[in-house]
Design an enzyme around this catalytic site. Structure first.
Site, PDB file in Angstrom:
ATOM      1  N   LYS A  42       0.496  -1.250  -0.329  1.00 49.15           N
ATOM      2  CA  LYS A  42       0.135   0.214  -0.355  1.00 49.15           C
ATOM      3  C   LYS A  42       1.259   1.204  -0.094  1.00 49.15           C
ATOM      4  O   LYS A  42       0.858   2.483  -0.997  1.00 49.15           O
ATOM      5  CB  LYS A  42      -0.797   0.285   1.218  1.00 49.15           C
ATOM      6  N   ASN A  43       2.105   1.508   1.326  1.00 48.44           N
ATOM      7  CA  ASN A  43       2.346   2.461   1.324  1.00 48.44           C
ATOM      8  C   ASN A  43       3.553   3.060  -0.044  1.00 48.44           C
ATOM      9  O   ASN A  43       4.114   4.065  -0.121  1.00 48.44           O
ATOM     10  CB  ASN A  43       3.465   2.471   2.498  1.00 48.44           C
ATOM     11  N   ARG A  86       1.203  15.745  12.538  1.00 51.56           N
ATOM     12  CA  ARG A  86       1.558  15.634  11.162  1.00 51.56           C
ATOM     13  C   ARG A  86       1.598  17.138  10.302  1.00 51.56           C
ATOM     14  O   ARG A  86       0.818  17.015   9.202  1.00 51.56           O
ATOM     15  CB  ARG A  86       1.313  14.209  10.136  1.00 51.56           C
ATOM     16  N   ASP A 121       5.031   1.704  12.141  1.00 54.64           N
ATOM     17  CA  ASP A 121       3.463   0.966  11.612  1.00 54.64           C
ATOM     18  C   ASP A 121       3.201  -0.707  12.111  1.00 54.64           C
ATOM     19  O   ASP A 121       1.892  -1.333  11.919  1.00 54.64           O
ATOM     20  CB  ASP A 121       3.183   0.597   9.680  1.00 54.64           C
ATOM     21  N   CYS A 143      -4.194  14.037  11.815  1.00 51.97           N
ATOM     22  CA  CYS A 143      -5.010  13.010  12.250  1.00 51.97           C
ATOM     23  C   CYS A 143      -5.063  12.160  13.580  1.00 51.97           C
ATOM     24  O   CYS A 143      -4.171  12.849  14.200  1.00 51.97           O
ATOM     25  CB  CYS A 143      -4.896  12.136  11.481  1.00 51.97           C
ATOM     26  N   ARG A 172      -8.875   0.180   3.974  1.00 53.32           N
ATOM     27  CA  ARG A 172      -7.332   0.896   3.518  1.00 53.32           C
ATOM     28  C   ARG A 172      -6.807   0.477   3.226  1.00 53.32           C
ATOM     29  O   ARG A 172      -5.272   1.084   2.840  1.00 53.32           O
ATOM     30  CB  ARG A 172      -7.416   2.361   4.602  1.00 53.32           C
TER      31      ARG A 172
HETATM   32  C1  UD1 Z   1       4.916   7.164   5.842  1.00 52.92           C
HETATM   33  C2  UD1 Z   1       3.671   5.724   6.188  1.00 52.92           C
HETATM   34  C3  UD1 Z   1       3.241   5.056   7.244  1.00 52.92           C
HETATM   35  C4  UD1 Z   1       4.484   5.391   8.007  1.00 52.92           C
HETATM   36  C5  UD1 Z   1       5.326   6.438   8.024  1.00 52.92           C
HETATM   37  C6  UD1 Z   1       6.428   6.921   9.088  1.00 52.92           C
HETATM   38  C7  UD1 Z   1       2.623   6.428   4.055  1.00 52.92           C
HETATM   39  C8  UD1 Z   1       1.433   6.423   2.799  1.00 52.92           C
HETATM   40  N1  UD1 Z   1       2.283   6.638   5.037  1.00 52.92           N
HETATM   41  O1  UD1 Z   1       3.818   8.043   6.155  1.00 52.92           O
HETATM   42  O2  UD1 Z   1       2.490   4.525   6.824  1.00 52.92           O
HETATM   43  O3  UD1 Z   1       4.074   5.256   9.568  1.00 52.92           O
HETATM   44  O4  UD1 Z   1       5.930   6.959   6.816  1.00 52.92           O
HETATM   45  O5  UD1 Z   1       7.302   5.469   8.528  1.00 52.92           O
HETATM   46  O6  UD1 Z   1       3.756   6.003   3.457  1.00 52.92           O
HETATM   47  N2  UD1 Z   1       6.588  15.581   9.273  1.00 52.92           N
HETATM   48  C9  UD1 Z   1       7.131  16.600   9.863  1.00 52.92           C
HETATM   49  N3  UD1 Z   1       6.873  17.509   8.952  1.00 52.92           N
HETATM   50  C10 UD1 Z   1       6.770  17.442   7.451  1.00 52.92           C
HETATM   51  C11 UD1 Z   1       6.563  15.410   7.590  1.00 52.92           C
HETATM   52  C12 UD1 Z   1       6.522  14.869   8.514  1.00 52.92           C
HETATM   53  O7  UD1 Z   1       6.895  17.388  10.955  1.00 52.92           O
HETATM   54  O8  UD1 Z   1       6.709  17.732   6.573  1.00 52.92           O
HETATM   55  C13 UD1 Z   1       6.845  14.248  10.551  1.00 52.92           C
HETATM   56  C14 UD1 Z   1       5.550  13.605  11.271  1.00 52.92           C
HETATM   57  O9  UD1 Z   1       4.712  14.629  11.656  1.00 52.92           O
HETATM   58  C15 UD1 Z   1       6.031  12.024  10.940  1.00 52.92           C
HETATM   59  C16 UD1 Z   1       7.935  12.081  11.285  1.00 52.92           C
HETATM   60  O10 UD1 Z   1       8.384  13.431  10.312  1.00 52.92           O
HETATM   61  O11 UD1 Z   1       6.306  12.604  13.196  1.00 52.92           O
HETATM   62  C17 UD1 Z   1       7.620  11.443  10.501  1.00 52.92           C
HETATM   63  O12 UD1 Z   1       6.293  10.893   9.412  1.00 52.92           O
HETATM   64  P1  UD1 Z   1       6.924  10.768   7.956  1.00 52.92           P
HETATM   65  O13 UD1 Z   1       7.682   9.803   7.688  1.00 52.92           O
HETATM   66  O14 UD1 Z   1       6.681  11.585   6.743  1.00 52.92           O
HETATM   67  O15 UD1 Z   1       5.564  10.339   7.597  1.00 52.92           O
HETATM   68  P2  UD1 Z   1       4.052   9.723   6.024  1.00 52.92           P
HETATM   69  O16 UD1 Z   1       5.359   9.997   4.672  1.00 52.92           O
HETATM   70  O17 UD1 Z   1       3.227  10.578   6.396  1.00 52.92           O
END
Ligand code: UD1
Length: 427
Positions: free
Chosen positions: A22-23, A125, A314, A120, A406
């Site tokens: 999925k990811n 996030r 995850d 969320c 999902r």
């Molecule tokens: C992706 C995955 C999710 C997984 C996560 C971490 C998908 C669709 N989702 O989510 O399943 O749990 O990686 O492995 O692939 N952050 C900031 N600012 C930003 C962006 C991120 O502070 O602009 C923070 C987030 O709040 C979080 C951390 O960075 O605390 C890591 O999150 P991130 O790796 O970005 O997660 P996703 O890409 O949203």
């Protein structure tokens, strides 16, 4: 709304065929926006999230078409013309990854209006790193009325971007955007998750020039345009991890087809410490991982979530499911998201003994869980309740199971085939 009913206590035996990731498939579908040619993706899972994203691409003027049944099935993305560069709130709020269209839209159409995804259940996030990265590549960004309005007159240009911490989504977006930027982009502290490698390989098949995939430094040299490609998506390591934990939690012995032990990162060593055995079967084309549950209760084991190859956030909730009945006290520390313990309260309804101290959960193993009505709160929490329900004596009823659709394809069917007493009922 449907409920899932589980009569627990049956060890899982048999084979679980792991679906496409999925990811990986979500950013891969989004990558299709970078080219006016067809991108064919094979081995894609059929999930609510892929449908949500198909709806989003449709509003942008692209087409997502499913084809075939069986091993060669998949979907194609054709974005010959982009008729809109606006990603509306109604779709971005359904699924956070839809925000990622901002990268390809800016790179190809030089403008994007994308709704902020909002918070969320698992934390605030923010999107600050996406915006800083795109601004470094020359985008002019304004946040107004809940939308990010971005323009890049004359196109994006390459930049050196040092991320303060690893973000999977930011790496996907900046890497995609950089494939059509002028000059070279170097992303340091990039994510090395297998899904990032998958997206990078597909972009390479589309003609992108990318070095350093799977490392912390990814270098992209922009091109004027990208081609179409035919790409097979990797299997879902998070689905595989959840099923490995389900097999272990029920004291079963089952195989996971399509998954290589290495891709599970720190999960396998942690499960070995808990008393679970693994053997590699199959071959390089179709790896098979056999999971043999512990004799008696698992040993208490401590884990801390980290970027890949560390313990995946995850899989934190599903691992806690296994630890509920461990012999001793385990500690699970969450360092990626600030509020990813929504499952704790529901696990305690089944008799688990868990206390929370900031980012750490202390789980005092109990001899058994007892079935109860529980509520799914998010995607990974829901599969944890399934694992706990499979372990528990008696009947567990899980409500709000739309979260499961999902991310887990045909979950009840796959688990039933391994002997689980699990079914869906309309409530
Ligand atoms: C992706 C995955 C999710 C997984 C996560 C971490 C998908 C669709 N989702 O989510 O399943 O749990 O990686 O492995 O692939 N952050 C900031 N600012 C930003 C962006 C991120 O502070 O602009 C923070 C987030 O709040 C979080 C951390 O960075 O605390 C890591 O999150 P991130 O790796 O970005 O997660 P996703 O890409 O949203």
């Amino acid at each position: 709304m449907d409920q899932i009913i589980i009569e627990g206590g049956v060890p899982l035996h048999g084979d679980l065929v792991i679906s496409g990731s999925k990811n990986a498939v979500l950013p891969l579908i989004i990558a299709g926006l970078l080219s006016d040619r067809k991108l064919t993706l094979r081995g894609t899972p059929r999930l609510a999230d892929t449908q949500t994203l198909a709806d989003m691409l449709y509003t942008l003027g692209a087409e997502v078409e499913e084809f075939g049944r069986g091993p060669g099935e998949g979907l194609s993305v054709t974005a010959a013309d982009l008729s809109s560069t606006r990603a509306p709130y109604a779709l971005v709020s359904k699924m956070r990854a839809s925000f990622w269209v901002i990268g390809p839209l800016l790179a190809r159409a030089h403008e994007a209006q994308v709704s902020l995804p909002g918070g969320c259940a698992i934390g605030t996030r923010p999107v600050d790193l996406y915006l800083k990265g795109l601004a470094a590549m020359g985008a002019d960004i304004k946040v107004e009325g809940g939308y990010v309005n971005a323009t890049a007159k004359g196109g994006l240009r390459g930049a050196r971007i040092e991320l303060p911490f690893v973000s999977v989504g930011v790496t996907h977006v900046l890497m995609m955007a950089a494939t059509l930027a002028k000059g070279q982009t170097i992303i340091t502290n990039a994510a090395s998750e297998p899904e990032v490698v998958d997206v990078g390989r597909c972009l390479q098949a589309m003609g992108a020039r990318i070095d350093g995939l799977g490392t912390r430094v990814v270098t992209i040299t922009g091109r004027d345009r990208l081609d179409g490609a035919d790409y097979t998506v990797s299997r879902d390591r998070i689905e595989a991890g959840a099923y490995a934990l389900a097999v272990a939690a029920t004291g079963g012995d089952a195989t996971l087809t399509g998954i290589d032990e290495n891709v599970l990162g720190a999960l396998v060593p942690a499960m070995r410490l808990a008393g679970v055995d693994f053997c590699t079967e199959g071959n390089a084309n179709e790896p098979v991982l056999r999971v043999i549950g512990p004799r008696g209760r698992p040993h208490a084991t401590c884990v801390t979530t980290e970027p890949y190859p560390g313990f995946a956030t995850d899989l934190q909730a599903p691992f806690m499911g296994l630890m509920c009945c461990a012999d001793g006290v385990s500690r699970v520390r969450e360092t990626i998201f600030e509020n990813r313990f929504m499952h704790v309260q529901e696990l305690t309804r089944l008799g688990a003994n868990i206390s929370l101290l900031g980012d750490t959960a202390l789980i005092t193993g109990v001899p058994e869980l007892l079935g109860a009505p529980v509520m799914a709160t998010d995607l990974r929490a829901s599969v944890t309740l399934v694992i706990a329900g499979l372990m528990a004596r008696g009947t567990t009823r899980i409500s709000r199971v739309y979260h499961l659709a999902r991310g887990y394809e045909r979950l009840e069917e796959k688990l039933s085939a391994c002997g689980a007493r699990i079914w869906r009922e309309a409530s």
